[in-house]
Write a protein that holds these residues in place. Structure first.
Motif, mmCIF file in Angstrom:
data_model
loop_
_atom_site.group_PDB
_atom_site.id
_atom_site.type_symbol
_atom_site.label_atom_id
_atom_site.label_comp_id
_atom_site.label_asym_id
_atom_site.label_seq_id
_atom_site.Cartn_x
_atom_site.Cartn_y
_atom_site.Cartn_z
ATOM 1 N N SER A 201 12.264 -19.193 25.380
ATOM 2 C CA SER A 201 12.223 -19.448 26.671
ATOM 3 C C SER A 201 12.407 -21.368 27.885
ATOM 4 O O SER A 201 13.314 -21.786 28.080
ATOM 5 C CB SER A 201 11.438 -18.684 27.288
ATOM 6 O OG SER A 201 10.119 -19.464 27.276
ATOM 7 N N HIS A 202 11.457 -21.499 26.768
ATOM 8 C CA HIS A 202 11.440 -23.584 27.232
ATOM 9 C C HIS A 202 12.616 -24.257 26.888
ATOM 10 O O HIS A 202 12.699 -25.330 27.756
ATOM 11 C CB HIS A 202 10.623 -23.841 26.115
ATOM 12 C CG HIS A 202 9.052 -23.620 26.484
ATOM 13 N ND1 HIS A 202 7.712 -23.993 25.749
ATOM 14 C CD2 HIS A 202 8.428 -22.775 27.828
ATOM 15 C CE1 HIS A 202 6.875 -23.326 25.566
ATOM 16 N NE2 HIS A 202 7.547 -23.188 27.070
ATOM 17 N N ARG A 203 14.196 -23.566 26.430
ATOM 18 C CA ARG A 203 15.459 -23.802 26.797
ATOM 19 C C ARG A 203 15.972 -23.588 27.928
ATOM 20 O O ARG A 203 16.961 -24.590 28.026
ATOM 21 C CB ARG A 203 16.046 -23.581 24.930
ATOM 22 C CG ARG A 203 15.910 -23.988 23.658
ATOM 23 C CD ARG A 203 16.590 -22.891 22.736
ATOM 24 N NE ARG A 203 16.258 -24.211 21.182
ATOM 25 C CZ ARG A 203 16.992 -23.293 20.467
ATOM 26 N NH1 ARG A 203 17.875 -22.890 20.392
ATOM 27 N NH2 ARG A 203 16.477 -23.781 18.731
ATOM 28 N N GLU A 204 15.791 -23.054 28.588
ATOM 29 C CA GLU A 204 15.620 -22.636 30.073
ATOM 30 C C GLU A 204 15.486 -23.318 31.299
ATOM 31 O O GLU A 204 14.532 -24.048 30.852
ATOM 32 C CB GLU A 204 16.309 -21.570 30.313
ATOM 33 C CG GLU A 204 16.581 -20.738 29.125
ATOM 34 C CD GLU A 204 17.676 -20.343 29.396
ATOM 35 O OE1 GLU A 204 18.593 -20.655 29.792
ATOM 36 O OE2 GLU A 204 18.307 -19.574 28.279
ATOM 37 N N GLU A 205 16.617 -23.928 31.811
ATOM 38 C CA GLU A 205 16.271 -24.683 33.314
ATOM 39 C C GLU A 205 14.751 -23.828 33.955
ATOM 40 O O GLU A 205 15.067 -22.717 33.870
ATOM 41 C CB GLU A 205 16.911 -24.828 33.757
ATOM 42 C CG GLU A 205 16.812 -25.464 35.504
ATOM 43 C CD GLU A 205 17.992 -25.680 36.499
ATOM 44 O OE1 GLU A 205 17.924 -25.506 37.618
ATOM 45 O OE2 GLU A 205 19.139 -25.021 35.907
ATOM 46 N N PRO A 206 14.006 -24.467 34.350
ATOM 47 C CA PRO A 206 13.331 -23.444 35.072
ATOM 48 C C PRO A 206 13.408 -22.926 36.507
ATOM 49 O O PRO A 206 13.795 -23.802 37.161
ATOM 50 C CB PRO A 206 11.887 -24.289 35.461
ATOM 51 C CG PRO A 206 12.550 -25.601 34.969
ATOM 52 C CD PRO A 206 13.528 -25.512 34.560
ATOM 53 N N PRO A 207 12.352 -21.708 36.492
ATOM 54 C CA PRO A 207 12.481 -20.941 38.322
ATOM 55 C C PRO A 207 11.847 -22.075 38.792
ATOM 56 O O PRO A 207 11.263 -23.540 38.904
ATOM 57 C CB PRO A 207 12.345 -19.600 37.966
ATOM 58 C CG PRO A 207 10.904 -19.757 36.783
ATOM 59 C CD PRO A 207 11.937 -20.986 36.059
ATOM 60 N N LEU A 208 12.304 -22.177 40.093
ATOM 61 C CA LEU A 208 11.653 -22.776 41.067
ATOM 62 C C LEU A 208 10.700 -21.774 42.461
ATOM 63 O O LEU A 208 11.693 -21.135 43.056
ATOM 64 C CB LEU A 208 12.303 -24.090 41.908
ATOM 65 C CG LEU A 208 11.182 -24.929 42.830
ATOM 66 C CD1 LEU A 208 10.413 -25.959 42.225
ATOM 67 C CD2 LEU A 208 12.074 -25.818 44.220
ATOM 68 N N PRO B 248 18.868 -16.248 33.652
ATOM 69 C CA PRO B 248 17.847 -16.522 32.745
ATOM 70 C C PRO B 248 16.909 -17.121 33.704
ATOM 71 O O PRO B 248 16.003 -18.055 33.514
ATOM 72 C CB PRO B 248 18.720 -17.213 31.814
ATOM 73 C CG PRO B 248 19.707 -16.799 31.490
ATOM 74 C CD PRO B 248 19.870 -16.029 32.554
ATOM 75 N N ARG B 249 17.573 -18.465 34.461
ATOM 76 C CA ARG B 249 16.713 -19.559 35.265
ATOM 77 C C ARG B 249 15.405 -18.524 36.703
ATOM 78 O O ARG B 249 15.359 -19.649 36.853
ATOM 79 C CB ARG B 249 18.178 -20.704 36.137
ATOM 80 C CG ARG B 249 17.284 -21.469 37.093
ATOM 81 C CD ARG B 249 18.508 -21.993 37.576
ATOM 82 N NE ARG B 249 19.402 -21.384 38.655
ATOM 83 C CZ ARG B 249 19.009 -21.796 39.780
ATOM 84 N NH1 ARG B 249 17.198 -22.080 40.560
ATOM 85 N NH2 ARG B 249 19.039 -21.160 41.183
ATOM 86 N N LEU B 250 16.045 -17.532 36.389
ATOM 87 C CA LEU B 250 15.694 -16.986 37.451
ATOM 88 C C LEU B 250 14.105 -15.661 36.885
ATOM 89 O O LEU B 250 13.508 -15.400 37.426
ATOM 90 C CB LEU B 250 16.422 -16.127 38.727
ATOM 91 C CG LEU B 250 17.156 -16.981 39.511
ATOM 92 C CD1 LEU B 250 18.164 -15.725 40.782
ATOM 93 C CD2 LEU B 250 16.265 -18.196 40.386
ATOM 94 N N SER B 251 14.002 -15.848 35.653
ATOM 95 C CA SER B 251 12.819 -15.533 34.295
ATOM 96 C C SER B 251 12.080 -16.111 34.239
ATOM 97 O O SER B 251 12.345 -17.687 34.094
ATOM 98 C CB SER B 251 13.903 -14.918 33.604
ATOM 99 O OG SER B 251 14.972 -13.852 34.138
ATOM 100 N N GLY B 252 11.116 -15.451 33.954
ATOM 101 C CA GLY B 252 9.754 -16.246 33.270
ATOM 102 C C GLY B 252 8.808 -16.580 34.264
ATOM 103 O O GLY B 252 9.426 -16.662 35.154
ATOM 104 N N TRP B 253 8.234 -17.338 33.631
ATOM 105 C CA TRP B 253 6.778 -18.068 34.493
ATOM 106 C C TRP B 253 5.960 -19.007 33.296
ATOM 107 O O TRP B 253 6.447 -19.238 32.260
ATOM 108 C CB TRP B 253 5.502 -17.607 35.303
ATOM 109 C CG TRP B 253 5.591 -16.495 34.661
ATOM 110 C CD1 TRP B 253 5.301 -15.774 33.427
ATOM 111 C CD2 TRP B 253 4.698 -15.010 35.402
ATOM 112 N NE1 TRP B 253 4.583 -14.620 33.545
ATOM 113 C CE2 TRP B 253 4.148 -14.391 34.130
ATOM 114 C CE3 TRP B 253 4.119 -15.110 37.008
ATOM 115 C CZ2 TRP B 253 3.486 -12.973 35.068
ATOM 116 C CZ3 TRP B 253 3.509 -14.416 37.455
ATOM 117 C CH2 TRP B 253 2.955 -13.222 36.409
#
Length: 446
Positions: free
Chosen positions: A182-189, A430-435
């Motif tokens: 998950s740390h490889r993905e662009e982070p959400p805002l 993927p960009r809109l996932s996670g936190w």
């Protein structure tokens, strides 16, 4: 001469060279001095004299270099039979920045290679290795797919060994692998709003999350979005907004926000109508907090002090967002993985314990104390609370219920504390996932 001393633009520079020069300088300084990428870029950018587009490119290159630093270093090392040449000046940071472009960014290979060669020529120490750098970068371009396939098969390639071991021990290897990927993905805002979250989600083409935060689909400049200038909302990761939910502030309550800067949680508390005291030991960071509150039209008493010794009349509630290794923010701040160490974590642990003891003295009987960190390391979260409860029998844990955080039971551990992990909260892409990785515990004083 360090690469950071070569970052300034000159009238004769080739197009794109100043941005790449700054990116290499940032990579060099962050790795050498183990300082924050954001702080380094903020310090070097004014003198670089870049247009906004070039400044954005420099930032993208530097962030990508750190997000995939393990892959980049492995690929370069494998293709240098004798290792990186000694006394080669900025050779390594220049190649690292160029490799980030070749492997991961939408930059023509020839542009990345040609400008890197120009950079190598600028320093006599690296100029001796122009032929080596040229051959290496062109080989990386030819073998890009093989490099990426090899990295995809090894989720821990972009994670320092101590972190991979820590996460595997705390959460199991499968979860640790998911965190690393998950740390490889662009982070959400994400943003928090003062009111009408559903309405603002629609206006901003955002996703209204179960916790009440809004996740923006757009990559548009924040300051250009509706509502920013009017102070209707502020940027705040959805996980970072959870601790205030545990406080459940009521209008008129006296609440202390300890280690408050830059002020996202202070804004949440003030927007709920609480009488907030925002305390931090850093006057410059509090200046930023004050500016943020002014834009939002919110008020708080601002105090510059050492929270371990500060005294005041007991509060209805105290929120302590303690300084930590920040490993839960690696997706947004990938340099953290390469600038922090086990020693940093342990050193900060001693400070966290002192801050908790100081915060305990500020809570009135029956009041709430919420302790939180943006760290994935149990030593800075779960272990701190267990040790605190052993030292302070007048406090007890108040378990969190799923309905308090949008029915996201996955983010509550067996003790009833919040433990968010980066792979949680699936989204549209993927960009809109996670936190962020966050820990929070609610404690009540008897």
């Amino acid at each position: 001469m360090p690469a950071s001393e070569q970052a300034n633009a000159t009238p004769s520079d080739a197009p794109g060279l100043p941005a790449r020069r700054l990116a290499a300088s940032v990579v060099d300084e962050v790795l050498r001095a183990r300082v924050s990428l954001d702080e380094t870029l903020e310090r070097l950018l004014p003198a670089a004299g870049l247009e906004p587009a070039d400044a954005a490119l420099a930032r993208a290159i530097a962030i990508t270099a750190f997000r995939r630093l393990g892959t980049i270093q492995h690929a370069i090392d494998e293709r240098l039979d004798r290792g990186s040449p000694r006394n080669s000046g900025p050779f390594e940071p220049i190649l690292t920045a160029a490799a980030a472009q070749i492997l991961f960014l939408d930059v023509p290979d020839h542009a990345a290679v040609d400008i890197a060669i120009r950079q190598l020529h600028e320093d006599p120490r690296s100029a001796r290795y122009v032929a080596l750098g040229n051959a290496l970068l062109r080989r990386l371009a030819r073998e890009r797919e093989a490099v990426l396939a090899e990295a995809q098969a090894d989720p821990f390639r972009d994670v320092p060994e101590w972190l991979a071991e820590s996460w595997s021990a705390a959460y199991g290897e499968e979860a640790a692998r998911a965190i690393a990927l998950s740390h490889r993905e662009e982070p959400p805002l994400d943003i928090s709003v003062k009111a009408d979250a559903a309405g603002w989600a629609q206006k901003l083409d955002g996703v209204l999350l179960p916790t009440g935060s809004i996740r923006l689909r757009s990559r548009q400049s924040i300051t250009d979005l509706p509502g920013f200038a009017d102070g209707a909302w502020w940027v705040q990761d959805a996980a970072a907004a959870l601790p205030v939910r545990l406080i459940a502030p009521a209008p008129g309550e006296r609440i202390a926000d300890i280690c408050a800067a830059p002020g996202g949680k202070t804004a949440q508390l003030a927007a709920a109508g609480a009488s907030v005291t925002a305390l931090d030991r850093s006057a410059p960071r509090l200046k930023r907090l004050k500016a943020n509150l002014a834009r939002l039209g919110l008020e708080a008493e601002i105090v510059t002090a050492d929270a371990t010794t500060w005294k005041a009349e007991p509060f209805d509630a105290v929120l302590l967002d303690a300084p930590c290794s920040a490993t839960g923010t690696i997706r947004r701040h990938p340099d953290v993985a390469w600038t922090k160490s086990e020693e940093d974590r342990d050193r900060l642990g001693a400070l966290q314990a002192r801050l908790l003891d100081g915060a305990a003295a500020l809570v009135k009987p029956g009041g709430r104390l919420v302790y939180c960190t943006c760290s994935l390391e149990p030593q800075e979260g779960e272990a701190q609370v267990e040790a605190f409860l052993a030292r302070h029998p007048q406090f007890h844990r108040s378990p969190v219920s799923a309905h308090e955080i949008g029915d996201l039971a996955v983010a509550i551990d067996a003790r009833g504390d919040i433990r968010t992990l980066p792979p949680q909260l699936p989204g549209e892409t993927p960009r809109l996932s996670g936190w962020a990785g966050f820990y929070a515990s609610r404690l009540i004083r008897l």
